[in-house]
Design an enzyme around this catalytic site. Structure first.
Site, PDB file in Angstrom:
ATOM      1  N   HIS A 186      14.681   4.031 -16.254  1.00  0.00           N
ATOM      2  CA  HIS A 186      13.771   4.113 -15.095  1.00  0.00           C
ATOM      3  C   HIS A 186      14.378   4.982 -14.000  1.00  0.00           C
ATOM      4  CE1 HIS A 186      11.850   0.560 -16.943  1.00  0.00           C
ATOM      5  NE2 HIS A 186      10.770   0.957 -16.280  1.00  0.00           N
ATOM      6  N   LYS A 217      14.510   1.993  -8.759  1.00  0.00           N
ATOM      7  CA  LYS A 217      14.166   0.668  -9.323  1.00  0.00           C
ATOM      8  C   LYS A 217      15.258  -0.344  -8.962  1.00  0.00           C
ATOM      9  CE  LYS A 217      12.430  -1.720 -13.409  1.00  0.00           C
ATOM     10  NZ  LYS A 217      11.362  -2.380 -12.651  1.00  0.00           N
ATOM     11  N   THR A 242       7.895  -7.229 -10.905  1.00  0.00           N
ATOM     12  CA  THR A 242       8.902  -7.686 -11.877  1.00  0.00           C
ATOM     13  C   THR A 242      10.133  -8.221 -11.140  1.00  0.00           C
ATOM     14  OG1 THR A 242       9.848  -5.467 -12.009  1.00  0.00           O
ATOM     15  CG2 THR A 242       8.140  -6.034 -13.630  1.00  0.00           C
ATOM     16  N   THR A 275       9.377  -4.935 -18.573  1.00  0.00           N
ATOM     17  CA  THR A 275       8.934  -4.526 -19.916  1.00  0.00           C
ATOM     18  C   THR A 275       9.997  -4.859 -20.958  1.00  0.00           C
ATOM     19  OG1 THR A 275       7.851  -2.679 -18.834  1.00  0.00           O
ATOM     20  CG2 THR A 275       8.014  -2.588 -21.240  1.00  0.00           C
ATOM     21  N   ALA A 293       1.756  -9.406 -15.838  1.00  0.00           N
ATOM     22  CA  ALA A 293       2.447  -8.737 -16.947  1.00  0.00           C
ATOM     23  C   ALA A 293       3.493  -7.792 -16.374  1.00  0.00           C
ATOM     24  CB  ALA A 293       1.459  -7.962 -17.810  1.00  0.00           C
ATOM     25  N   ALA A 312       0.803  -1.230   0.000  1.00  0.00           N
ATOM     26  CA  ALA A 312       0.000   0.000   0.000  1.00  0.00           C
ATOM     27  C   ALA A 312       0.834   1.278   0.000  1.00  0.00           C
ATOM     28  CB  ALA A 312      -0.934  -0.014   1.208  1.00  0.00           C
TER      29      ALA A 312
HETATM   30  N1  LIG Z   1       3.661  -4.370 -14.349  1.00  0.00           N
HETATM   31  C1  LIG Z   1       3.632  -3.035 -14.355  1.00  0.00           C
HETATM   32  O1  LIG Z   1       2.884  -2.405 -15.125  1.00  0.00           O
HETATM   33  C2  LIG Z   1       4.483  -2.283 -13.389  1.00  0.00           C
HETATM   34  C3  LIG Z   1       5.272  -2.991 -12.517  1.00  0.00           C
HETATM   35  N2  LIG Z   1       5.977  -2.346 -11.543  1.00  0.00           N
HETATM   36  C4  LIG Z   1       6.666  -3.213 -10.589  1.00  0.00           C
HETATM   37  O2  LIG Z   1       5.939  -3.191  -9.359  1.00  0.00           O
HETATM   38  C5  LIG Z   1       6.844  -3.419  -8.281  1.00  0.00           C
HETATM   39  C6  LIG Z   1       6.685  -2.319  -7.237  1.00  0.00           C
HETATM   40  O3  LIG Z   1       7.106  -1.085  -7.798  1.00  0.00           O
HETATM   41  P1  LIG Z   1       7.061   0.259  -6.953  1.00  0.00           P
HETATM   42  O4  LIG Z   1       5.673   0.511  -6.469  1.00  0.00           O
HETATM   43  O5  LIG Z   1       7.754   1.284  -7.764  1.00  0.00           O
HETATM   44  O6  LIG Z   1       8.002  -0.161  -5.712  1.00  0.00           O
HETATM   45  P2  LIG Z   1       7.940   0.355  -4.205  1.00  0.00           P
HETATM   46  O7  LIG Z   1       9.219  -0.108  -3.571  1.00  0.00           O
HETATM   47  O8  LIG Z   1       7.585   1.799  -4.174  1.00  0.00           O
HETATM   48  O9  LIG Z   1       6.702  -0.452  -3.599  1.00  0.00           O
HETATM   49  C7  LIG Z   1       6.731  -1.805  -3.245  1.00  0.00           C
HETATM   50  C8  LIG Z   1       5.919  -1.930  -1.990  1.00  0.00           C
HETATM   51  O10 LIG Z   1       5.731  -3.307  -1.651  1.00  0.00           O
HETATM   52  C9  LIG Z   1       5.946  -3.436  -0.255  1.00  0.00           C
HETATM   53  N3  LIG Z   1       6.254  -4.789   0.152  1.00  0.00           N
HETATM   54  C10 LIG Z   1       7.373  -5.472  -0.056  1.00  0.00           C
HETATM   55  N4  LIG Z   1       7.282  -6.679   0.550  1.00  0.00           N
HETATM   56  C11 LIG Z   1       6.058  -6.732   1.133  1.00  0.00           C
HETATM   57  C12 LIG Z   1       5.352  -7.707   1.900  1.00  0.00           C
HETATM   58  N5  LIG Z   1       5.907  -8.890   2.198  1.00  0.00           N
HETATM   59  N6  LIG Z   1       4.109  -7.447   2.340  1.00  0.00           N
HETATM   60  C13 LIG Z   1       3.525  -6.274   2.010  1.00  0.00           C
HETATM   61  N7  LIG Z   1       4.141  -5.292   1.317  1.00  0.00           N
HETATM   62  C14 LIG Z   1       5.390  -5.534   0.873  1.00  0.00           C
HETATM   63  C15 LIG Z   1       7.094  -2.477   0.004  1.00  0.00           C
HETATM   64  O11 LIG Z   1       7.255  -2.232   1.383  1.00  0.00           O
HETATM   65  P3  LIG Z   1       8.733  -1.800   1.930  1.00  0.00           P
HETATM   66  O12 LIG Z   1       9.010  -0.474   1.317  1.00  0.00           O
HETATM   67  O13 LIG Z   1       8.544  -1.797   3.399  1.00  0.00           O
HETATM   68  O14 LIG Z   1       9.680  -2.859   1.446  1.00  0.00           O
HETATM   69  C16 LIG Z   1       6.627  -1.278  -0.795  1.00  0.00           C
HETATM   70  O15 LIG Z   1       5.683  -0.513  -0.081  1.00  0.00           O
HETATM   71  C17 LIG Z   1       8.230  -3.519  -8.915  1.00  0.00           C
HETATM   72  O16 LIG Z   1       8.550  -4.878  -9.129  1.00  0.00           O
HETATM   73  C18 LIG Z   1       8.067  -2.788 -10.252  1.00  0.00           C
HETATM   74  O17 LIG Z   1       8.981  -3.177 -11.213  1.00  0.00           O
HETATM   75  C19 LIG Z   1       5.933  -0.994 -11.398  1.00  0.00           C
HETATM   76  C20 LIG Z   1       5.186  -0.232 -12.253  1.00  0.00           C
HETATM   77  C21 LIG Z   1       4.412  -0.818 -13.335  1.00  0.00           C
HETATM   78  O1  LIG Z   2       9.702  -0.280 -11.558  1.00  0.00           O
HETATM   79  C1  LIG Z   2       9.040   0.483 -12.291  1.00  0.00           C
HETATM   80  O2  LIG Z   2       8.873   1.677 -12.021  1.00  0.00           O
HETATM   81  C2  LIG Z   2       8.447  -0.080 -13.510  1.00  0.00           C
HETATM   82  N1  LIG Z   2       8.507  -1.365 -13.666  1.00  0.00           N
HETATM   83  C3  LIG Z   2       7.981  -2.120 -14.737  1.00  0.00           C
HETATM   84  C4  LIG Z   2       9.096  -2.808 -15.472  1.00  0.00           C
HETATM   85  O3  LIG Z   2       9.987  -3.378 -14.810  1.00  0.00           O
HETATM   86  O4  LIG Z   2       9.094  -2.821 -16.702  1.00  0.00           O
HETATM   87  C5  LIG Z   2       7.045  -1.329 -15.612  1.00  0.00           C
HETATM   88  C6  LIG Z   2       7.345   0.131 -15.757  1.00  0.00           C
HETATM   89  O5  LIG Z   2       8.328   0.296 -16.734  1.00  0.00           O
HETATM   90  C7  LIG Z   2       7.718   0.789 -14.438  1.00  0.00           C
END
Ligand SMILES: NC(=O)C1=CN([C@@H]2O[C@H](COP(=O)(O)OP(=O)(O)OC[C@H]3O[C@@H](n4cnc5c(N)ncnc54)[C@H](OP(=O)(O)O)[C@@H]3O)[C@@H](O)[C@H]2O)C=CC1
Ligand SMILES: O=C(O)C1=N[C@H](C(=O)O)C[C@H](O)C1
Length: 269
Positions: A158, A162, A103, A169, A125, A12
């Site tokens: 990125h 990251k 990812t 992607t 995805a 969250a």
């Molecule tokens: N498929 C898509 O379209 C996209 C994919 N992504 C992917 O999404 C993922 C998250 O990205 P992003 O939001 O930027 O990363 P963040 O680090 O901002 O967010 C990840 C969150 O998950 C939490 N988390 C980790 N482990 C747990 C757990 N066991 N229980 C509950 N919460 C947990 C983290 O908490 P804490 O900080 O405490 O570790 C953090 O709040 C990445 O793998 C990214 O590549 C991102 C954008 C688009």
């Molecule tokens: O970590 C990100 O921010 C993103 N992750 C995804 C990826 O690994 O391709 C999607 C997007 O590019 C943003």
């Protein structure tokens, strides 16, 4: 109103977690029924709207995923590979659709998710946006049309937070290029060139990753030959595109049978 599919958001407090919460909250097709973060996180037990600096939403942040998933029709999960593997088992137990954006997953993680998908609906995805999924289709077509005189390179950029590379992607685009060419990506993939690498091998697909500032996500697929280049490009400027795609997937998954689906299925591309 209460008949709308109930959605849980994991991670969250994360960049995508907060964007997803806002997206579900603004939707008239779904309702937010729970949010989860890591045990020990200082948001646990507090109203998530207030934690995000806005008005109360009447949803407290939980560190007990199974209890929260039990009230949901879908779990949208953009966290970390370890958390996602755990959530896959719990979402299957709760019979909730599991939408996975996370990812950086290993082969072993993917096997565990495939195992969960034998008796649950999983939609996964590396990029949930319409534009990137269209680019994947275009990449496949262009790679099929051009021969090995065109060197294929996938270049991604990125933000500096990251943690995985190449991006999910970039790997989707690399897989699409390999499929278009009729080869297996693992056999032709060039990652992390450094030092005296030797000349580029014909037929290989290269990957390069840039990390800096607040770049949301940029991907180029370059087809470079002698005398000409074709470049396919997607630029994300707002994480809302990923959140909208994930919510669309959660709604699409309602009533679907067990299996692992992707955004090509959801978007009908
Ligand atoms: N498929 C898509 O379209 C996209 C994919 N992504 C992917 O999404 C993922 C998250 O990205 P992003 O939001 O930027 O990363 P963040 O680090 O901002 O967010 C990840 C969150 O998950 C939490 N988390 C980790 N482990 C747990 C757990 N066991 N229980 C509950 N919460 C947990 C983290 O908490 P804490 O900080 O405490 O570790 C953090 O709040 C990445 O793998 C990214 O590549 C991102 C954008 C688009
Ligand atoms: O970590 C990100 O921010 C993103 N992750 C995804 C990826 O690994 O391709 C999607 C997007 O590019 C943003």
């Amino acid at each position: 109103m209460t008949n709308l599919p109930g959605i849980v958001i994991t991670g969250a407090s994360g960049r995508m977690g907060q964007m997803l919460i806002k997206t579900v909250q603004a939707s008239d097709k779904a309702r937010l029924v729970g949010v989860v973060d890591r045990p020990g996180h200082d948001w646990i037990g507090h109203d998530v709207g207030e934690c995000m600096g806005g008005a109360a939403l009447g949803v407290a942040v939980s560190d007990d995923p199974l209890e929260v998933f039990a009230h949901a029709q879908a779990v949208i999960d953009f966290t970390s590979p370890a958390a996602t593997v755990e959530f896959a088992g719990l979402a299957a137990q709760a019979r909730a659709v599991h939408v996975i954006g996370t990812t950086g997953m290993s082969e072993d993680d993917l096997k565990k998710i495939a195992a969960a998908a034998r008796h649950a609906t999983v939609i996964r995805a590396g990029n949930m946006s319409l534009g990137v999924n269209l680019l994947v289709q275009l990449t496949k077509k262009v790679a099929a049309a051009l021969d090995e005189d065109f060197d294929i390179e996938v270049i991604e950029a990125h933000h500096n937070k990251k943690v995985d590379a190449p991006s999910g992607t970039a790997l989707m685009l690399g897989e699409a290029a390999a499929e278009g060419r009729g080869v297996v990506l693992d056999n032709v993939s060039d990652r992390g060139r450094d030092g005296i690498t030797g000349a580029r091998e014909k037929g290989h697909i290269g990957f390069s990753a840039i990390r800096g500032g607040d770049i949301v996500g940029e991907h180029d697929v370059l087809f470079a030959a002698v005398g000409e280049r074709v470049v396919l490009r997607h630029v994300a400027t707002d994480r809302a595109i990923f959140a909208r795609g994930a919510l669309k997937a959660a709604l699409w998954g309602q009533g679907k049978g067990p299996g692992e689906y992707d955004m090509v299925d959801v978007l009908g591309l």
